[in-house]
Design a protein around this motif. Structure first.
Motif, PDB file in Angstrom:
ATOM      1  N   LEU A 176      62.146  64.984  56.336  1.00  0.00           N
ATOM      2  CA  LEU A 176      62.897  63.961  55.631  1.00  0.00           C
ATOM      3  C   LEU A 176      64.418  64.379  55.842  1.00  0.00           C
ATOM      4  CD1 LEU A 176      60.969  62.321  52.673  1.00  0.00           C
ATOM      5  CD2 LEU A 176      61.195  61.354  54.915  1.00  0.00           C
ATOM      6  N   VAL A 177      64.587  65.501  55.331  1.00  0.00           N
ATOM      7  CA  VAL A 177      65.986  66.153  55.418  1.00  0.00           C
ATOM      8  C   VAL A 177      66.506  66.274  57.145  1.00  0.00           C
ATOM      9  CG1 VAL A 177      67.420  67.906  54.806  1.00  0.00           C
ATOM     10  CG2 VAL A 177      66.033  67.044  53.351  1.00  0.00           C
ATOM     11  N   ARG A 178      65.569  66.763  57.851  1.00  0.00           N
ATOM     12  CA  ARG A 178      65.819  67.107  59.040  1.00  0.00           C
ATOM     13  C   ARG A 178      66.124  65.996  59.889  1.00  0.00           C
ATOM     14  NH1 ARG A 178      61.075  69.849  61.144  1.00  0.00           N
ATOM     15  NH2 ARG A 178      62.011  71.706  60.550  1.00  0.00           N
ATOM     16  N   GLU A 179      65.517  64.830  59.750  1.00  0.00           N
ATOM     17  CA  GLU A 179      65.524  63.431  60.426  1.00  0.00           C
ATOM     18  C   GLU A 179      66.990  62.978  59.962  1.00  0.00           C
ATOM     19  OE1 GLU A 179      62.231  61.074  59.234  1.00  0.00           O
ATOM     20  OE2 GLU A 179      60.761  62.477  60.635  1.00  0.00           O
ATOM     21  N   ALA A 180      67.281  63.002  58.601  1.00  0.00           N
ATOM     22  CA  ALA A 180      68.524  62.237  58.307  1.00  0.00           C
ATOM     23  C   ALA A 180      69.819  63.098  58.786  1.00  0.00           C
ATOM     24  CB  ALA A 180      68.500  62.413  56.582  1.00  0.00           C
ATOM     25  N   ILE A 181      69.632  64.602  58.889  1.00  0.00           N
ATOM     26  CA  ILE A 181      70.745  65.217  59.366  1.00  0.00           C
ATOM     27  C   ILE A 181      70.987  65.040  60.739  1.00  0.00           C
ATOM     28  CG2 ILE A 181      71.514  67.637  59.748  1.00  0.00           C
ATOM     29  CD1 ILE A 181      70.245  68.562  56.976  1.00  0.00           C
ATOM     30  N   ARG A 182      69.906  64.940  61.500  1.00  0.00           N
ATOM     31  CA  ARG A 182      69.837  64.842  62.924  1.00  0.00           C
ATOM     32  C   ARG A 182      70.644  63.456  63.301  1.00  0.00           C
ATOM     33  NH1 ARG A 182      64.833  68.467  65.360  1.00  0.00           N
ATOM     34  NH2 ARG A 182      65.751  70.168  64.819  1.00  0.00           N
ATOM     35  N   ALA A 183      70.154  62.546  62.515  1.00  0.00           N
ATOM     36  CA  ALA A 183      70.767  61.065  62.632  1.00  0.00           C
ATOM     37  C   ALA A 183      72.336  60.964  62.230  1.00  0.00           C
ATOM     38  CB  ALA A 183      69.767  59.932  61.980  1.00  0.00           C
ATOM     39  N   ASN A 184      72.808  61.606  61.292  1.00  0.00           N
ATOM     40  CA  ASN A 184      73.881  61.435  60.689  1.00  0.00           C
ATOM     41  C   ASN A 184      75.093  62.494  60.741  1.00  0.00           C
ATOM     42  OD1 ASN A 184      73.192  58.537  59.188  1.00  0.00           O
ATOM     43  ND2 ASN A 184      71.521  59.929  58.999  1.00  0.00           N
ATOM     44  N   TYR A 185      74.586  63.664  60.989  1.00  0.00           N
ATOM     45  CA  TYR A 185      75.369  64.761  61.028  1.00  0.00           C
ATOM     46  C   TYR A 185      76.731  64.632  61.811  1.00  0.00           C
ATOM     47  CZ  TYR A 185      74.728  67.455  65.202  1.00  0.00           C
ATOM     48  OH  TYR A 185      74.495  67.725  66.654  1.00  0.00           O
ATOM     49  N   ALA A 186      76.635  64.027  62.881  1.00  0.00           N
ATOM     50  CA  ALA A 186      77.689  63.856  64.026  1.00  0.00           C
ATOM     51  C   ALA A 186      78.467  62.561  63.715  1.00  0.00           C
ATOM     52  CB  ALA A 186      77.265  63.671  65.292  1.00  0.00           C
ATOM     53  N   LEU A 187      78.323  61.872  62.594  1.00  0.00           N
ATOM     54  CA  LEU A 187      78.942  60.496  62.770  1.00  0.00           C
ATOM     55  C   LEU A 187      80.247  60.797  61.940  1.00  0.00           C
ATOM     56  CD1 LEU A 187      76.157  58.114  61.418  1.00  0.00           C
ATOM     57  CD2 LEU A 187      77.169  58.195  63.440  1.00  0.00           C
ATOM     58  N   PRO A 188      81.368  59.944  62.303  1.00  0.00           N
ATOM     59  CA  PRO A 188      82.666  60.598  61.852  1.00  0.00           C
ATOM     60  C   PRO A 188      82.825  60.085  60.251  1.00  0.00           C
ATOM     61  CG  PRO A 188      82.922  58.511  63.362  1.00  0.00           C
ATOM     62  CD  PRO A 188      81.437  59.138  63.414  1.00  0.00           C
ATOM     63  N   GLY A 189      83.662  60.808  59.821  1.00  0.00           N
ATOM     64  CA  GLY A 189      84.229  60.300  58.368  1.00  0.00           C
ATOM     65  C   GLY A 189      82.912  60.369  57.339  1.00  0.00           C
ATOM     66  N   GLU A 190      83.105  59.053  56.833  1.00  0.00           N
ATOM     67  CA  GLU A 190      82.331  58.754  55.831  1.00  0.00           C
ATOM     68  C   GLU A 190      80.890  58.018  56.106  1.00  0.00           C
ATOM     69  OE1 GLU A 190      82.755  59.112  52.150  1.00  0.00           O
ATOM     70  OE2 GLU A 190      84.423  60.454  52.412  1.00  0.00           O
ATOM     71  N   ARG A 191      81.044  57.935  57.188  1.00  0.00           N
ATOM     72  CA  ARG A 191      79.966  56.958  57.855  1.00  0.00           C
ATOM     73  C   ARG A 191      78.559  57.796  57.773  1.00  0.00           C
ATOM     74  NH1 ARG A 191      80.680  54.906  63.974  1.00  0.00           N
ATOM     75  NH2 ARG A 191      78.544  54.353  63.372  1.00  0.00           N
ATOM     76  N   GLY A 192      78.596  59.012  57.931  1.00  0.00           N
ATOM     77  CA  GLY A 192      77.509  60.040  57.815  1.00  0.00           C
ATOM     78  C   GLY A 192      76.874  59.846  56.497  1.00  0.00           C
ATOM     79  N   LEU A 193      77.905  59.792  55.488  1.00  0.00           N
ATOM     80  CA  LEU A 193      77.414  60.094  54.001  1.00  0.00           C
ATOM     81  C   LEU A 193      76.901  58.809  53.374  1.00  0.00           C
ATOM     82  CD1 LEU A 193      80.767  62.005  52.674  1.00  0.00           C
ATOM     83  CD2 LEU A 193      78.384  62.902  53.547  1.00  0.00           C
TER      84      LEU A 193
END
Length: 916
Positions: free
Chosen positions: A450-467
């Motif tokens: 679950l954590v791996r999927e969440a990171i891969r989908a969101n870590y490269a998003l800019p600013g607060e979007r990934g959070l």
């Protein structure tokens, strides 16, 4: 750039000066000033800053040479190593190997000094006649004991020892790990049957390879060794075996050696001096019903193997001096069995380098403790401490999930620091049961996905979007909570999260039952680093090195000192990432670790004191055997089928405190009355001349000196001790009467601090409480088992503050204590152990305290929760004499069952536990 004349000699002189003559690391200014003063003497006129920069690494990382306790009455010359020429090929190559592995040069140099000293405590292998030596080396958990005994093996081989046995614990994976290190540091060739390449010291030209009778994959086998008999008859090369502490293996070695003797027509091997290294010497092995690891049979076989050689030396290595070789000689039928391996000739205490990340730094240094320790408060309902084969779990505690996310962050930060090529590990130790370990792995693996999927989908998003993703937000919050003080920014860390989480591998580590080996070496051969989460039990608890350990999560239920300390695999060296390390423990475990850290440091200091008083290793054995903590340390689970046992207890040089405080205020009210009664007694005219006014003491403690023992004994009888301390109340009073002839009078101190809060007014005296935090709060536990009211435990399981025991000492007595501390080069001056010395105060001390107890676990509160106000507690301090007057204490089956049920893990013989 060419170095100015005198550069190198000035650098080496600075390193030697600050390594040998200073107690703590010097400041940059101190090093610079010393360099400036030495420069003209040594003929240097170049750039001082360059000299200082060159010298600093060798100065900041230092390692003392330790201290020893030796039986001087024995017929032995400790200087024999300097009286004949010894070709140091093995020693030189091993030191070179360590330096190339990244060891600090100063530490390697000190290791050479220490191993030469230990070798000197053994016998000269070229000495005439028959002889045997017995010794013990006490190190620290994960501090480099293996490196030390490999250094000793190298020196012994250089000196002429020909047959070397190394016993590496009771687990297969530990034996393999040790074999690999022996291959690299001594043999010089890999013993992997699939790849017998040159390794380590074998890469140096002319390295004389010893004969190895064991391999990475295989323990000692009699038939295989017999095939090599022809190469052993002249003993031109040293022979080395690395084995488990196992009855069948030791039996095969014994039989093979006996047959070897018969084949050459001799009763004993006379031309091959023998060295036996017993790693984890305290684990012989307790806590087992398995016949193949029976401690008595194991011990007997070791003695029989030694006896097959006319010249033999036995050296045990341990980090836990509360060991069964000292404690437990009468718990088996044959008392002589254990006594014969007792270190009668010497005990050597190793010093750890200044970079060691150990129990003292984590549990006794408050700022470090706050930085690295995290309390597990949510695991009780999910992971019961008392487990059996029917125990099931279906989810992970939130604290374990947080620890896992912290580990991913730490891996990411280490990558930024240029450590992506270094191993990085997390330890999860929550059960001894293999089935539960595998369940934890499954649950943790599901969470990892679950954590791996969440990171891969969101870590490269800019600013607060990934959070906006809940997992990313959680990771971000943990970064701010745990690593807000690191130099790395979140914007950089988030970019490394995908690589970090993608590299994580999960392992279950439980000896032969593991489905996949935790093999760091295989990754190194591929030029890769392993990011491992090691889930296990006893295999993680003793000996096995978890490389690059950064985050540890341990939720276990034991108070056995040796077991708890050995579970501390988080001790060790953390170059470049010590600030990232986190240790998750229950509040109770933190309290016990703090208690044990104090106790073991005190034991090491007692070795120094005994040396001053001309004592022998036998006296140290007596000290440990009679230590009052033996009630928990020793044989609670070694004697689970016994009806009773009589222990010999001594309080010589001990401080006993009532650190368990009831939650029943009526008990405290009664004790406050008892305090007042003692104060009024001592205020009578007959005690007026004994009142001690200490003008130079900033505190307003009230002290009476030379108070009759009867007065103290009556107070101890009237004072209400919590049920947890009931045993010690009886023992302390009996010991008081045991030593009454020698110590007919005591000092009595009412401890107080500067005015604050609401003092307890006793006549003209305002007694102000000392603040303490709660290490454990348990309002219902004991109530449910009919053992007394609920209780709280003070943090560090201590009542007195540091150096409280100097209370009531004269200036002259304090100077004597300082002289003792200076003689032993204590880093921080005189300690309570020095104030306890019979040459300082010369009497026992009773300290009376009031405690304001707070729950400080939630740092967000402006004012922590107040648990107790003006709760009376006491400390009883007995002088250090070294005479060890003892009293008998009969521990019956009822008491054993109570202690076992409350505190200890005691697996049944048919449970699916690992490695017993």
């Amino acid at each position: 750039m060419a170095k100015a004349p005198g550069f190198d000699i000035l650098v080496s002189t600075l390193i030697r000066y600050f390594s040998e003559d200073q107690l703590s690391p010097p400041s940059l200014d101190e090093v610079s000033e010393k360099a400036k003063s030495l420069a003209p003497i040594l003929g240097f006129s170049g750039n001082i800053d360059q000299v200082v920069n060159e010298a600093l690494p060798g100065i900041q990382v230092r390692m003392g040479i330790g201290h020893s306790l030796v039986d001087d009455a024995a017929d032995h010359d400790p200087d024999w190593t300097t009286k004949r020429e010894i070709d140091l090929t093995y020693t030189t190559n091993y030191s070179k190997f360590l330096r190339e592995e990244g060891w600090n040069s100063t530490v390697v140099g000190n290791l050479e000094i220490v191993t030469e000293k230990i070798l000197g405590l053994l016998q000269d292998p070229q000495g005439e006649g028959q002889w045997s030596r017995r010794g013990l080396v006490i190190g620290h958990v994960q501090s480099g004991k293996t490196a030390n005994y490999l250094g000793l093996v190298a020196r012994a081989a250089d000196a002429g020892y020909k047959f070397i046995v190394i016993v590496a614990g009771i687990h297969n994976n530990l034996r393999r790990q040790t074999q690999e290190r022996v291959d690299e540091g001594f043999v010089g060739r890999s013993s992997d049957p699939q790849n017998k390449e040159l390794v380590g010291v074998g890469l140096y030209p002319g390295h004389p390879q010893p004969v190895a009778l064991t391999t990475l994959l295989q323990d000692f086998k009699k038939d295989d060794a017999s095939k090599m008999r022809s190469s052993l008859t002249d003993w031109r090369k040293p022979v080395v075996v690395v084995i488990k502490k196992n009855v069948s293996t030791l039996s095969q070695i014994k039989t093979w050696l006996r047959d070897f003797n018969l084949s050459v027509g001799q009763d004993k091997i006379a031309d091959a001096p023998m060295l036996f290294i017993d790693d984890e010497a305290d684990n012989a092995s307790v806590n087992t019903n398995k016949e193949d690891v029976d401690p008595t049979k194991t011990n007997k076989l070791i003695r029989e193997i030694l006896d097959l050689f006319t010249k033999n030396s036995y050296v045990g290595y341990t980090a836990t001096p509360f060991a069964n070789i000292f404690i437990n000689p009468d718990s088996y039928g044959d008392k002589k069995t254990l006594e014969d391996l007792f270190p009668r000739d010497f005990i050597y205490c190793l010093d750890a380098p200044t970079t060691y990340f150990g129990a003292e730094k984590i549990f006794l240094d408050e700022p470090n403790g706050e930085k690295h320790l995290r309390e597990i408060l949510d695991a009780g309902d999910i992971l019961p401490l008392k487990q059996n084969k029917n125990t099931n779990i279906s989810e992970l505690p939130g604290s374990l999930k947080e620890a896992f996310l912290t580990f991913i962050l730490a891996r990411a930060i280490r990558n930024i620091r240029g450590q992506s090529h270094k191993h990085c590990s997390m330890l999860v130790n929550v059960s001894r049961l293999v089935a539960l370990q595998k369940t934890v792995r499954v649950l943790l693996n599901d969470y990892l996905k679950l954590v791996r999927e969440a990171i891969r989908a969101n870590y490269a998003l800019p600013g607060e979007r990934g959070l906006k993703n809940k997992y990313m937000r959680k990771i971000h919050d943990i970064f701010n909570e745990e690593y807000s003080d690191v130099e790395e920014e979140w914007s950089d860390v988030v970019q490394q999260l995908d690589a970090a989480v993608g590299s994580v591998r999960l392992f279950v580590v439980n000896s032969s039952k593991s489905d996949e080996a935790l093999d760091y070496a295989s990754y190194e051969k591929k030029g890769e680093a392993l990011t491992a989460v090691a889930i296990g039990g006893l295999s993680l608890s003793r000996g096995l090195t978890v490389e690059g350990l950064t985050v540890s999560y341990m939720y276990r239920n034991t108070q056995m000192y040796d077991t708890l300390l050995q579970m501390g695999r988080w001790f060790g060296y953390r170059p470049g990432y010590e600030d990232l390390c986190r240790v998750y423990l229950s509040p109770e475990s933190i309290g016990w670790y703090q208690h044990i850290a104090n106790a073991t440091e005190e034991l090491r200091d007692r070795v120094k004191q005994m040396r001053q008083y001309g004592k022998t290793p036998k006296d140290f054995g007596l000290l440990v055997q009679s230590h009052p903590d033996a009630l928990l340390v020793t044989a609670l689970n070694k004697m689970r089928h016994a009806e009773q046992r009589t222990l010999q207890i001594s309080y010589d040089g001990m401080l006993r405190e009532t650190f368990v405080l009831s939650n029943d205020n009526s008990m405290h009210e009664s004790n406050r009355t008892t305090f007042a009664e003692l104060y009024r007694t001592l205020s009578a005219p007959e005690f007026a001349s004994r009142r001690f006014e200490k003008a130079h003491d900033k505190r307003d403690c009230r002290v009476w000196r030379a108070v009759e023992a009867d007065v103290v004994d009556e107070f101890l009888e009237q004072f209400k001790w919590h049920a947890h301390h009931a045993t010690h109340k009886d023992l302390v009073r009996r010991y008081l009467n045991r030593i009454r002839d020698r110590f007919p009078v005591w000092d009595v101190a009412f401890m107080t601090i500067k005015d604050r809060g609401v003092p307890l007014e006793i006549n003209d005296f305002k007694m102000v409480a000392q603040e303490r935090s709660a290490g454990r709060r348990d309002a219902n536990h004991l109530m449910q088992s009919d053992h007394g009211p609920g209780f709280f435990v003070t943090g560090k399981q201590r009542v007195a503050g540091t150096r409280d025991e100097r209370v009531g000492l004269t200036k002259e007595e304090i100077e004597v204590a300082k002289e003792l501390a200076d003689k032993e080069k204590r880093k921080n001056g005189a300690t309570d152990l020095d104030f306890r010395d019979v040459t300082v105060r010369g009497r026992p001390l009773l300290m009376l305290h009031l405690i304001d107890l707070y729950d400080k676990r939630d740092g967000s509160e402006e004012r922590p929760e107040e648990l107790l106000v003006n709760a009376p507690a006491i400390g009883v301090s007995f002088p250090v004499t070294g005479d060890f007057d003892q009293i008998d204490y009969v521990l019956n089956k009822v008491m054993l069952d109570q202690l076992k049920s409350d505190f200890l893990e005691l697996p049944d013989a048919d449970e699916d536990f690992d490695d017993y």
